[in-house]
Design a protein around this motif. Structure first.
Motif, PDB file in Angstrom:
ATOM      1  N   ARG A 191       2.570  -7.895   1.451  1.00  0.00           N
ATOM      2  CA  ARG A 191       1.470  -8.875   1.497  1.00  0.00           C
ATOM      3  C   ARG A 191       2.055 -10.225   1.858  1.00  0.00           C
ATOM      4  O   ARG A 191       2.906 -10.756   1.138  1.00  0.00           O
ATOM      5  N   ASN A 207       9.900  -7.386  -6.089  1.00  0.00           N
ATOM      6  CA  ASN A 207       8.442  -7.391  -6.084  1.00  0.00           C
ATOM      7  C   ASN A 207       7.889  -8.626  -5.386  1.00  0.00           C
ATOM      8  O   ASN A 207       6.747  -8.625  -4.918  1.00  0.00           O
ATOM      9  N   GLU A 258       6.585  -1.169  -1.101  1.00  0.00           N
ATOM     10  CA  GLU A 258       5.179  -1.365  -0.774  1.00  0.00           C
ATOM     11  C   GLU A 258       4.560  -2.335  -1.778  1.00  0.00           C
ATOM     12  O   GLU A 258       4.912  -2.341  -2.949  1.00  0.00           O
ATOM     13  N   TRP A 259       3.671  -3.199  -1.304  1.00  0.00           N
ATOM     14  CA  TRP A 259       2.943  -4.197  -2.088  1.00  0.00           C
ATOM     15  C   TRP A 259       3.799  -5.416  -2.467  1.00  0.00           C
ATOM     16  O   TRP A 259       3.343  -6.284  -3.200  1.00  0.00           O
ATOM     17  N   GLU A 285       3.419  -6.933   6.932  1.00  0.00           N
ATOM     18  CA  GLU A 285       2.244  -6.111   6.661  1.00  0.00           C
ATOM     19  C   GLU A 285       2.404  -4.701   7.228  1.00  0.00           C
ATOM     20  O   GLU A 285       1.885  -3.741   6.654  1.00  0.00           O
ATOM     21  N   SER A 324      -0.929 -11.097  -6.595  1.00  0.00           N
ATOM     22  CA  SER A 324      -0.259  -9.922  -7.129  1.00  0.00           C
ATOM     23  C   SER A 324      -1.193  -9.085  -7.987  1.00  0.00           C
ATOM     24  O   SER A 324      -2.070  -9.610  -8.674  1.00  0.00           O
ATOM     25  N   THR A 325      -0.985  -7.771  -7.957  1.00  0.00           N
ATOM     26  CA  THR A 325      -1.684  -6.889  -8.894  1.00  0.00           C
ATOM     27  C   THR A 325      -0.783  -6.538 -10.065  1.00  0.00           C
ATOM     28  O   THR A 325      -1.188  -5.824 -10.978  1.00  0.00           O
TER      29      THR A 325
END
Length: 269
Positions: free
Chosen positions: A238, A192, A213-214, A233, A126-127
């Motif tokens: 992800r 998330n 997204e993400w 994807e 994760s970011t």
């Protein structure tokens, strides 16, 4: 002195052998076949094909018949699973076969190790942060329940999607939101993180199309990667395959738990 041989497996079985004061045998090794063992321990997972003992530490496998080279008369065979070929071999040779992974205590410990590693993988990929995020967990079995508690402790809002009403009620009593499996598409846009522990394909392209997204999708039920990976994807997610986590991330603890369970079986007999 223990007369135990551990055959095959991954790094977990090295630690299990240490806990059992046992000898070890992996595929590339040759041992004195004049020495026979009263107890032989086979790994978890036991076999990928039902015919051979898994030996990922050597990146291969070997046939169940090798057990007869080392097993003493009336030997006890402890296996981390079931296989018809192994059961037949034991019956034909007078061995006693015991599946140590049927133990609920060991299953719970293994589930806890899995959930710990699952959290680590979510953070690693994760970011963002778990704090203030929302996670969707499908299913509410042992792993899901441990994972929900751990994510909540990090400040994550947890939503449980479960088919059975009893599971949804249990999740709510544990302090989490809960929806029916059919309600995944209604909540996925809030999430998330997604962790799938349900052994069935629940995410269609229409569902993934509603995902942020993400968003990280973590596969804990070890379903085939496709088509889920490509669909995830395609819609900006992800995908993380998370199979066999205890053996990869906590082999010492997992091996110690296996040894404890086998010691209990030995001493209880």
């Amino acid at each position: 002195m223990s007369n135990i041989l551990v055959m095959g497996g991954d790094e977990r079985m090295i630690y299990a052998a240490h806990g059992l004061s046992a000898d070890t045998l992996f595929l590339g090794e040759q041992m004195n076949t004049n020495k026979k063992y009263d107890m032989i321990v086979l790994p978890v997972p036991l076999s990928r094909d039902g015919e051979n003992v898994s030996c990922p530490i050597e990146k291969t496998s070997f046939p169940f018949c090798r057990i007869t080279e080392y097993a003493a008369e009336n030997a006890r065979i402890f296996a981390g699973g079931n296989a018809e070929a192994l059961a037949k071999l034991c019956l034909e040779n007078g061995y006693t076969l015991e599946n140590y992974f049927q133990s609920e205590a060991l299953t719970l410990k293994n589930a806890k190790l899995t959930s710990e590693a699952a959290v680590m993988l979510l953070i690693q990929h994760s970011t963002g942060a778990l704090l203030g995020s929302t996670a969707l967990i499908t299913g509410y079995g042992r792993i899901a329940r441990f994972l929900a508690r751990e994510l909540s402790a990090f400040g994550c809002n947890v939503i449980i999607a479960a088919r059975k009403r009893e599971a949804r009620v249990l999740a709510e009593l544990d302090g989490f939101s809960a929806v029916d499996i059919g309600g995944i598409s209604d909540v996925i846009g809030e999430c998330n993180y997604i962790a799938n522990t349900a052994p069935s394909q629940l995410f269609s392209e229409d569902v993934f199309a509603k995902m942020k997204e993400w968003t990280i999708y973590e596969e804990l039920a070890t379903l085939p990667r496709e088509p889920t990976k490509s669909l995830c994807e395609k819609h900006g997610g992800r995908y993380v395959f998370a199979g066999g986590l205890p053996g990869k991330f906590s082999p010492e603890a997992a091996g110690r738990f296996i040894a404890e369970e086998i010691n209990n079986l030995i001493h209880d007999s």
